[in-house]
Design a protein around this motif. Structure first.
Motif, PDB file in Angstrom:
ATOM      1  N   PHE A  17     -12.076 -56.751 123.866  1.00 11.66           N
ATOM      2  CA  PHE A  17     -13.038 -56.436 122.999  1.00 11.66           C
ATOM      3  C   PHE A  17     -13.111 -57.591 121.894  1.00 11.66           C
ATOM      4  CE2 PHE A  17     -12.183 -52.273 124.173  1.00 11.66           C
ATOM      5  CZ  PHE A  17     -13.750 -51.634 124.478  1.00 11.66           C
ATOM      6  N   GLY A  18     -12.195 -58.758 122.015  1.00 11.86           N
ATOM      7  CA  GLY A  18     -12.103 -59.859 120.967  1.00 11.86           C
ATOM      8  C   GLY A  18     -13.009 -60.769 121.749  1.00 11.86           C
ATOM      9  N   VAL A  19     -12.949 -60.867 123.245  1.00  9.92           N
ATOM     10  CA  VAL A  19     -13.896 -61.714 123.908  1.00  9.92           C
ATOM     11  C   VAL A  19     -15.495 -61.327 123.628  1.00  9.92           C
ATOM     12  CG1 VAL A  19     -14.613 -62.661 126.171  1.00  9.92           C
ATOM     13  CG2 VAL A  19     -12.347 -62.636 125.428  1.00  9.92           C
ATOM     14  N   SER A  20     -15.440 -59.942 123.956  1.00  9.60           N
ATOM     15  CA  SER A  20     -16.841 -59.260 123.670  1.00  9.60           C
ATOM     16  C   SER A  20     -17.257 -59.651 122.200  1.00  9.60           C
ATOM     17  CB  SER A  20     -16.730 -57.905 123.748  1.00  9.60           C
ATOM     18  OG  SER A  20     -17.902 -57.342 123.295  1.00  9.60           O
ATOM     19  N   LEU A  21     -16.555 -59.458 121.053  1.00 14.61           N
ATOM     20  CA  LEU A  21     -17.059 -59.796 119.828  1.00 14.61           C
ATOM     21  C   LEU A  21     -17.545 -61.153 119.716  1.00 14.61           C
ATOM     22  CD1 LEU A  21     -17.306 -58.706 116.790  1.00 14.61           C
ATOM     23  CD2 LEU A  21     -14.842 -59.584 116.568  1.00 14.61           C
ATOM     24  N   TRP A  22     -16.801 -62.247 120.299  1.00 11.25           N
ATOM     25  CA  TRP A  22     -17.084 -63.650 120.187  1.00 11.25           C
ATOM     26  C   TRP A  22     -18.493 -63.829 120.710  1.00 11.25           C
ATOM     27  CZ3 TRP A  22     -17.264 -67.650 124.134  1.00 11.25           C
ATOM     28  CH2 TRP A  22     -17.444 -68.833 123.520  1.00 11.25           C
ATOM     29  N   LEU A  23     -18.696 -63.593 121.966  1.00 11.52           N
ATOM     30  CA  LEU A  23     -19.945 -63.384 122.611  1.00 11.52           C
ATOM     31  C   LEU A  23     -21.160 -62.913 121.891  1.00 11.52           C
ATOM     32  CD1 LEU A  23     -18.668 -63.559 126.366  1.00 11.52           C
ATOM     33  CD2 LEU A  23     -19.756 -65.346 125.067  1.00 11.52           C
ATOM     34  N   SER A  24     -20.851 -61.565 121.303  1.00 13.82           N
ATOM     35  CA  SER A  24     -21.734 -60.880 120.606  1.00 13.82           C
ATOM     36  C   SER A  24     -22.312 -61.402 119.404  1.00 13.82           C
ATOM     37  CB  SER A  24     -21.461 -59.335 120.439  1.00 13.82           C
ATOM     38  OG  SER A  24     -20.830 -58.702 121.549  1.00 13.82           O
ATOM     39  N   LEU A  25     -21.376 -62.368 118.825  1.00 10.82           N
ATOM     40  CA  LEU A  25     -21.665 -62.838 117.554  1.00 10.82           C
ATOM     41  C   LEU A  25     -22.739 -64.107 117.678  1.00 10.82           C
ATOM     42  CD1 LEU A  25     -18.618 -62.644 115.482  1.00 10.82           C
ATOM     43  CD2 LEU A  25     -20.709 -61.395 115.109  1.00 10.82           C
ATOM     44  N   ASN A  26     -22.935 -64.509 118.987  1.00  9.43           N
ATOM     45  CA  ASN A  26     -23.746 -65.463 119.514  1.00  9.43           C
ATOM     46  C   ASN A  26     -25.085 -65.267 120.214  1.00  9.43           C
ATOM     47  OD1 ASN A  26     -22.597 -67.932 117.904  1.00  9.43           O
ATOM     48  ND2 ASN A  26     -21.022 -66.966 119.180  1.00  9.43           N
ATOM     49  N   PRO A  27     -26.093 -64.276 120.038  1.00  8.64           N
ATOM     50  CA  PRO A  27     -26.662 -63.536 120.972  1.00  8.64           C
ATOM     51  C   PRO A  27     -27.919 -64.238 121.494  1.00  8.64           C
ATOM     52  CG  PRO A  27     -27.121 -62.753 118.992  1.00  8.64           C
ATOM     53  CD  PRO A  27     -26.009 -63.740 118.637  1.00  8.64           C
ATOM     54  N   THR A  28     -28.163 -65.529 120.956  1.00  9.82           N
ATOM     55  CA  THR A  28     -29.191 -66.184 121.286  1.00  9.82           C
ATOM     56  C   THR A  28     -29.208 -66.797 122.764  1.00  9.82           C
ATOM     57  OG1 THR A  28     -28.389 -68.118 120.236  1.00  9.82           O
ATOM     58  CG2 THR A  28     -30.244 -67.018 119.013  1.00  9.82           C
TER      59      THR A  28
ATOM     60  N   MET B 234     -23.321 -54.089 122.552  1.00  6.37           N
ATOM     61  CA  MET B 234     -23.033 -54.404 121.014  1.00  6.37           C
ATOM     62  C   MET B 234     -24.010 -55.127 120.287  1.00  6.37           C
ATOM     63  SD  MET B 234     -19.621 -53.210 120.333  1.00  6.37           S
ATOM     64  CE  MET B 234     -20.560 -51.735 121.057  1.00  6.37           C
ATOM     65  N   ILE B 235     -24.598 -56.066 121.081  1.00  5.50           N
ATOM     66  CA  ILE B 235     -25.703 -56.783 120.598  1.00  5.50           C
ATOM     67  C   ILE B 235     -27.030 -55.847 120.133  1.00  5.50           C
ATOM     68  CG2 ILE B 235     -27.627 -58.515 121.138  1.00  5.50           C
ATOM     69  CD1 ILE B 235     -25.665 -60.024 122.790  1.00  5.50           C
ATOM     70  N   ALA B 236     -27.007 -54.754 121.214  1.00  2.00           N
ATOM     71  CA  ALA B 236     -28.127 -53.999 120.835  1.00  2.00           C
ATOM     72  C   ALA B 236     -27.770 -53.006 119.548  1.00  2.00           C
ATOM     73  CB  ALA B 236     -28.551 -53.106 122.031  1.00  2.00           C
ATOM     74  N   CYS B 237     -26.619 -52.525 119.704  1.00  2.00           N
ATOM     75  CA  CYS B 237     -26.321 -51.633 118.536  1.00  2.00           C
ATOM     76  C   CYS B 237     -26.268 -52.326 116.978  1.00  2.00           C
ATOM     77  CB  CYS B 237     -24.898 -51.015 118.674  1.00  2.00           C
ATOM     78  SG  CYS B 237     -24.819 -49.779 120.145  1.00  2.00           S
ATOM     79  N   GLY B 238     -25.758 -53.555 117.117  1.00  7.07           N
ATOM     80  CA  GLY B 238     -25.742 -54.519 115.896  1.00  7.07           C
ATOM     81  C   GLY B 238     -27.201 -54.818 115.319  1.00  7.07           C
TER      82      GLY B 238
ATOM     83  N   GLY C 167     -34.873 -52.362 127.487  1.00  5.89           N
ATOM     84  CA  GLY C 167     -35.994 -52.543 127.650  1.00  5.89           C
ATOM     85  C   GLY C 167     -36.704 -53.729 126.623  1.00  5.89           C
ATOM     86  N   ILE C 168     -36.271 -53.540 125.388  1.00  8.61           N
ATOM     87  CA  ILE C 168     -36.804 -54.527 124.312  1.00  8.61           C
ATOM     88  C   ILE C 168     -36.290 -55.856 124.500  1.00  8.61           C
ATOM     89  CG2 ILE C 168     -36.912 -54.819 121.792  1.00  8.61           C
ATOM     90  CD1 ILE C 168     -38.447 -52.418 122.890  1.00  8.61           C
ATOM     91  N   ILE C 169     -35.015 -55.845 125.300  1.00 10.22           N
ATOM     92  CA  ILE C 169     -34.407 -57.260 125.403  1.00 10.22           C
ATOM     93  C   ILE C 169     -35.125 -57.998 126.438  1.00 10.22           C
ATOM     94  CG2 ILE C 169     -32.008 -58.514 126.179  1.00 10.22           C
ATOM     95  CD1 ILE C 169     -30.500 -56.414 124.900  1.00 10.22           C
TER      96      ILE C 169
END
Length: 460
Positions: free
Chosen positions: A133-144, A302-306, A209-211
């Protein structure tokens, strides 16, 4: 004028969408289905494909067809307050409560657990989920960079590795297919149908779908028709790969029973098959596949929920939401996979029918001129049945007697509702409700706000 996209663009977005869908449940549930369905594999897998592949494809199309900005916008056709509650519950279900923690739990169970001694299991789970979840968090904070990172690198690796394993399974099966077990003996199709709920992909499709639509817009397609066609093409790519791999994994499960025995979840089936065909290298290869599949899904969720909860409560930043949800996932993932699945099934029995009915109404909305009354009536009927289904399933999964007030409602539903025992008691009442209310509003000449807007546009 829309920019004409080459096939490679559809392929990249389609593979990205496949990777977002293809997480924990997509590996373990078809393997388990194959083991228990046995010689009834084909009716079971057809049922599973309808809810595990067909509904997610419909969900993606529904978002494109509706022209809605997001799921909340689509659900507000029922009522603005309902839209916020339904969308929040759906995001929390596919996000930090069930699907996202399950990604970490499955990744550990299949990738790491085979190499760990029982007395070290708890500390190993904590260390692994912390890193995951640490790796997931790092990648989720840069969603572009989501399309580049997920679509171009991780997803093709997952598809190639799985196809290699499944090719060996088809060419040289582990054993013969055994007789079916439990519910698959008499009701293989319906059991497979409700088993497809467990992937949670139909719920996720209303979010992903939105992504997809945003990625298509970024490539220069802007008209409603162009977006719908592009969405259908990318959705077809994703669901083709999903369907192919589901059938392959279910077949793997069915042919594994005579050699490996029956398992409670699908994880050990995949580990056993990989070890059988490729030895220790197979286990390592599978560990890589599972971790990539689970990680990509977790990041997408995580990106979608955030993003959703930040738009709902703008005073709290996207980053704060992602950190909070990822921490919650880490905590829940440590309650073990079996417990996560046990508590998720009742919620799915409740929310899935509501999501399916919203999708159906979206497509037939022009027929009843987008009148809100049809949406409201159909949703109320669905809620009355699916909420009881959810509580009934909760009691059954916890092996406790039905609540005193609940038992007479369940026995009434079992007597009067067709397909109720199969988990589809809501279906015929909803169809009747849509027909009666839809015909009524047409006869009375009532029009919804969207129909009036269309008429105004034509008048101008």
């Amino acid at each position: 004028m829309d920019k004409k996209l080459p096939f490679s663009s559809y392929l990249i977005i389609g593979v990205m969408l496949f990777a977002l869908f293809f997480g924990a449940g997509n590996l373990i549930f078809p393997a388990q289905l194959g083991q228990y369905a046995g010689t009834n594999l084909w009716p079971a897998i057809v049922g599973f494909l309808i809810t595990g592949v067909g509904l997610p494809f419909l969900g993606i199309l529904a978002i494109g067809f509706s022209g809605s900005r997001n799921l909340q916008d689509l659900a507000s056709r029922i009522h603005p307050i309902y839209a916020v509650i339904f969308t929040s519950v759906l995001y929390l279900t596919i996000g930090p409560f069930f699907a996202a923690p399950r990604t970490g739990a499955v990744a550990f169970d299949v990738s790491i657990a085979p190499f760990i001694q029982e007395n070290h299991m708890q500390i190993a789970t904590i260390i692994f989920t912390l890193l995951f979840f640490g790796v997931s968090l790092w990648l989720s904070l840069n969603p572009t960079k989501i399309v580049d990172r997920i679509g171009k690198i991780l997803s093709p690796a997952i598809i190639i590795l799985l196809i290699v394993l499944l090719t060996f399974v088809v060419i040289n099966p582990m054993g013969t297919i055994e007789l079916p077990q439990s519910n698959y003996i008499t009701g293989a199709f319906m059991t497979g149908f409700t088993e497809g709920y467990n992937t949670m992909d139909a719920l996720a499709s209303l979010v992903f779908g939105i992504i997809v639509i945003n990625a298509i817009r970024a490539m220069g397609v802007t008209s409603k028709k162009g977006i719908l066609i592009a969405t259908a093409k990318t959705g077809a790519v994703a669901t083709f790969f999903l369907g192919l791999i589901y059938v392959g994994i279910a077949y793997l499960g069915a042919t594994s029973t005579s050699l490996l025995g029956l398992f409670e979840t699908g994880g050990p089936v995949l580990s056993g098959a990989s070890a059988h065909y490729f030895g220790s290298f197979g286990l390592v290869m599978l560990a890589v596949v599972i971790m990539l599949a689970c990680l990509t899904t977790c990041i997408g969720l995580m990106i979608a929920c955030g993003e959703y909860f930040h738009t709902l409560i703008p005073v709290i930043s996207y980053k704060v939401f992602v950190i909070f949800f990822t921490t919650l996932c880490f905590v829940i993932a440590n309650f073990r996979l079996e417990n996560i699945i046990t508590y998720s099934i009742p919620v799915l029995m409740f929310i899935y029918p509501l999501a399916i009915v919203l999708m159906l109404l979206t497509f037939i909305s022009p027929l009843f001129r987008h009148v809100r009354f049809v949406y409201v009536a159909s949703t109320i009927i669905t809620f009355m049945i699916s909420s009881v289904d959810g509580l009934k399933t909760l009691c059954e999964s916890l092996e406790t007697p039905y609540y005193n007030w609940l038992a007479p409602i369940i026995s009434f539903y079992e007597r009067v509702l067709p397909l109720y025992r199969d988990g589809l008691g809501w279906f015929l009442p909803v169809v009747v409700t849509i027909l009666v209310t839809g015909i009524s509003v047409r006869l009375l000449g009532i029009k919804g706000p969207e129909s009036q807007q269309e008429n105004n546009r034509h008048a101008h």
